[in-house]
Design an enzyme around this catalytic site. Structure first.
Site, mmCIF file in Angstrom:
data_model
loop_
_atom_site.group_PDB
_atom_site.id
_atom_site.type_symbol
_atom_site.label_atom_id
_atom_site.label_comp_id
_atom_site.label_asym_id
_atom_site.label_seq_id
_atom_site.Cartn_x
_atom_site.Cartn_y
_atom_site.Cartn_z
ATOM 1 N N ASP A 78 0.859 -1.186 0.000
ATOM 2 C CA ASP A 78 0.000 0.000 0.000
ATOM 3 C C ASP A 78 0.896 1.237 0.000
ATOM 4 O O ASP A 78 1.248 1.755 1.068
ATOM 5 C CB ASP A 78 -0.894 -0.006 1.237
ATOM 6 C CG ASP A 78 -2.360 0.233 0.903
ATOM 7 O OD1 ASP A 78 -2.667 0.465 -0.269
ATOM 8 O OD2 ASP A 78 -3.189 0.187 1.816
ATOM 9 N N ARG A 152 -6.295 11.537 0.582
ATOM 10 C CA ARG A 152 -5.846 10.441 -0.280
ATOM 11 C C ARG A 152 -6.434 10.581 -1.685
ATOM 12 O O ARG A 152 -6.025 9.873 -2.598
ATOM 13 C CB ARG A 152 -6.264 9.102 0.323
ATOM 14 C CG ARG A 152 -5.643 8.834 1.688
ATOM 15 C CD ARG A 152 -6.331 7.664 2.372
ATOM 16 N NE ARG A 152 -6.107 6.424 1.664
ATOM 17 C CZ ARG A 152 -6.826 5.317 1.829
ATOM 18 N NH1 ARG A 152 -7.855 5.322 2.675
ATOM 19 N NH2 ARG A 152 -6.556 4.234 1.150
ATOM 20 N N LYS A 182 -8.058 2.382 -7.180
ATOM 21 C CA LYS A 182 -9.018 2.053 -6.130
ATOM 22 C C LYS A 182 -9.818 3.293 -5.731
ATOM 23 O O LYS A 182 -9.408 4.412 -6.048
ATOM 24 C CB LYS A 182 -8.292 1.468 -4.913
ATOM 25 C CG LYS A 182 -7.284 2.431 -4.248
ATOM 26 C CD LYS A 182 -6.486 1.706 -3.181
ATOM 27 C CE LYS A 182 -5.579 2.646 -2.442
ATOM 28 N NZ LYS A 182 -4.704 1.965 -1.471
ATOM 29 N N HIS A 183 -10.969 3.133 -5.107
ATOM 30 C CA HIS A 183 -11.679 1.934 -4.667
ATOM 31 C C HIS A 183 -12.950 1.863 -5.502
ATOM 32 O O HIS A 183 -13.918 2.557 -5.187
ATOM 33 C CB HIS A 183 -12.033 2.002 -3.194
ATOM 34 C CG HIS A 183 -10.863 2.310 -2.287
ATOM 35 N ND1 HIS A 183 -10.377 3.581 -2.074
ATOM 36 C CD2 HIS A 183 -10.091 1.485 -1.541
ATOM 37 C CE1 HIS A 183 -9.359 3.536 -1.221
ATOM 38 N NE2 HIS A 183 -9.166 2.275 -0.878
ATOM 39 N N HIS A 195 -13.567 0.620 7.013
ATOM 40 C CA HIS A 195 -12.855 -0.143 8.035
ATOM 41 C C HIS A 195 -13.775 -0.411 9.226
ATOM 42 O O HIS A 195 -13.615 -1.410 9.933
ATOM 43 C CB HIS A 195 -11.626 0.630 8.540
ATOM 44 C CG HIS A 195 -10.533 0.782 7.536
ATOM 45 N ND1 HIS A 195 -10.539 1.770 6.586
ATOM 46 C CD2 HIS A 195 -9.391 0.073 7.347
ATOM 47 C CE1 HIS A 195 -9.445 1.674 5.847
ATOM 48 N NE2 HIS A 195 -8.739 0.651 6.290
ATOM 49 N N ASP A 269 -10.434 -4.931 -1.948
ATOM 50 C CA ASP A 269 -9.827 -4.341 -0.767
ATOM 51 C C ASP A 269 -9.794 -5.423 0.315
ATOM 52 O O ASP A 269 -10.433 -6.478 0.193
ATOM 53 C CB ASP A 269 -10.656 -3.129 -0.321
ATOM 54 C CG ASP A 269 -9.835 -2.117 0.466
ATOM 55 O OD1 ASP A 269 -8.722 -2.460 0.914
ATOM 56 O OD2 ASP A 269 -10.317 -0.973 0.636
#
Length: 547
Positions: A78, A152, A182-183, A195, A269
């Site tokens: 990552d 990000r 991603k994502h 998460h 993921d």
């Protein structure tokens, strides 16, 4: 049906697993030898130095060859740069060069920097045997409250996000690494972190086409080598608000493969996120559902029991006819093609001694590029920078909060019994205070919390650092109290997403500066800007409309 040895070898190619330690572990050996796992992800926990990572990768590849693998391993990491940089150096370990992350790079307003920094980072990783990185981020940060994407992302404009994501993908490929966009189909417009739970994006298909899908369409047209699916529910695509996109055949097969004509590798993921792990059957069942949906590679990063469970659940699904070996073999051809392109043969990956002299030369060149990029990314959002007098300067930085699970909840972070981060002064903010001390004779560093007592002297100027104060509004409460106690210049430095700098609550401060991330390198660049050593050339890639 009874699974043959070849069937099990094929199944192993459809997983990417992580392990613990700076050397190859017994768990890693078991995954490669017994379960024939064909892909490994390295985490920050596995990175101690560039030389150590090279030795680790060599041992992983040798283990795979000795175990009879037909192709070398894909070794992923990552490395988005910026705040998610598993390969970059830390305060404890000297590893890869730290480059700006997505929003900081976009603030430069020159896609060449995105391409060049990504290629430079890729060359370092390629030199130690890494061949796959889970970048670029194609998410459009259209929700300022997004807790997991934020900086990000390259910004809130889908056209610009597409341009920068494409440039990063090109740079990574130029440096010899397989990129993974991603994502998919887009994690930017949600204020739930996958998460921690299942985000639900309530948009029509037309709205998705205009925003979320636009960068991914550009990346697909550019031939990006792999795409990572995310754990968000989008009813317009999946037909319900309970199924993560990563587990949906309507997303992976119908949309991505059939409609958008994507022919590369699809990787999920990590399934150990709560959005999947808390579903019935947990990670093992999620792995089966993702393969049924059409994913090529299933990612599980942390727990050996989940690794075994996911593989064995897949064996059972094939035996029961829920999964078909012919589909897995067809999918496996895409994985094999990725390996041929970015890994090569056993001779290409084994027996390659670490060239320390070449790495040192590469990193010296990359350090200059990184410093140049960070200097150009720092932005003056409003006001004018003061010429601080020779008197005392007070640097105020916030206590550490867990705001982003992808950044703050890395393994090894020490916490109190109540779950709070144990360190009151974050190392990156301590480094910023040191950056200021190199430029001023008298500096006091204060760590503030919501109950900070502002009845004190604040010297001849204040540099007030915030982190996502649009969400942690207590920081702006403290700022307002500080401003009532001093008439000297106050500079506000937003050390992450800059949204708070568009708030009316910062009106009247001397200057508002954005660094777009709180890496030590970004904060050093911010210090250079604040002390008028370099011009603040950056432009914010996001805004808050209506303010």
């Amino acid at each position: 049906m009874v699974l043959s040895s070849e069937d099990k070898r094929e199944i192993g190619q459809h997983f990417v697993f992580g392990f613990h330690g700076h050397e190859i572990s017994e768990d890693a050996k078991e995954l490669i030898e017994k379960y024939h796992v064909g892909n490994i992800i390295l985490m920050k926990r596995n990175v101690q130095s560039v030389k150590q990572v090279h030795a680790l990768v060599q041992s992983l590849q040798q283990c795979a060859r000795d175990a009879g693998h037909r192709y070398p391993l894909m070794i992923g990491i990552d490395q988005e740069n910026g705040l998610v940089s598993a390969f970059s150096s830390t305060e404890k370990h000297q590893a890869g060069t730290q480059f700006p992350g997505a929003m900081a790079i976009a603030a430069i307003s020159d896609v060449n920097y995105a391409r060049d920094c990504s290629a430079a980072s890729a060359r370092e990783m390629k030199a130690v045997g890494i061949n796959w990185t889970y970048s670029p981020v194609g998410d459009v940060n259209s929700d300022p409250q997004n807790p997991v994407i934020g900086v990000r992302s390259f910004g809130d404009d889908p056209i610009k996000v597409a341009q920068y994501a494409k440039a990063v993908g090109e740079g990574l490929a130029q440096g010899g690494l397989a990129p993974s966009a991603k994502h998919f189909p887009g994690h930017g417009d949600t204020n739930i972190d996958s998460h921690l739970g299942l985000p639900v994006i309530n948009k029509s298909r037309a709205e998705l086409d205009q925003t979320e899908l636009k960068p991914f369409k550009e990346l697909i047209d550019a031939g990006v080598a792999s795409i990572m699916t995310g754990h968000m529910a989008i009813q317009a695509l999946t037909g319900d608000s309970e199924t993560p996109a990563s587990l949906s055949r309507a997303v992976t097969t119908a949309l991505l493969r059939e409609e958008l004509k994507y022919e590369g590798v699809v990787v999920t993921d990590c399934l150990e996120m709560n959005a999947v792990m808390e579903r019935k059957g947990g990670v093992p069942r999620g792995a089966v559902e993702a393969l049924v949906a059409g994913a090529d590679v299933i990612m599980v990063c942390h727990t050996m029991a989940f690794h075994r469970g996911a593989i064995e659940a897949t064996y059972e699904a094939v035996q029961k006819g829920e999964l078909h070996m012919d589909e897995l073999r067809k999918s496996g051809k895409r994985v094999a093609a990725l390996k041929r392109r970015f890994v090569g043969t056993w001779d290409d990956v084994l027996g390659k001694p670490f060239d320390e002299e070449a790495m040192n030369a590469l990193q010296a060149t990359n350090k200059k590029l990184s410093e140049d990029a960070y200097a150009k990314s720092t932005a003056l959002i409003s006001g004018s920078l003061p010429a601080f007098s020779s008197g005392k300067i007070v640097v105020m930085t916030p206590v550490v909060e867990s705001l982003n699970a992808a950044v703050d909840d890395a393994e090894g972070v020490q916490r109190t019994e109540k779950g709070h981060v144990r360190n009151t002064a974050a190392p990156y903010y301590m480094s910023f205070a040191e950056s200021v001390r190199r430029r001023a004779a008298d500096v006091e560093h204060l760590v503030y919390a919501a109950d900070f007592d502002c009845r004190r002297e604040f010297g001849q100027g204040v540099i007030f650092v915030t982190r996502n104060a649009d969400r942690s509004a207590w920081q702006l409460d403290v700022l307002e109290k500080v401003r009532t106690q001093t008439s000297d210049p106050v500079v506000v430095l937003a050390s992450c997403a800059p949204y708070e700098l568009f708030s009316r609550r910062v009106l009247g401060v001397q200057a508002c500066v954005a660094s777009f991330e709180f890496t030590s390198e970004a904060l050093e660049a911010a210090a250079r800007v604040i002390f008028n050593e370099v011009f603040p050339a950056g432009k914010s890639p996001v805004s808050v409309r209506g303010q």
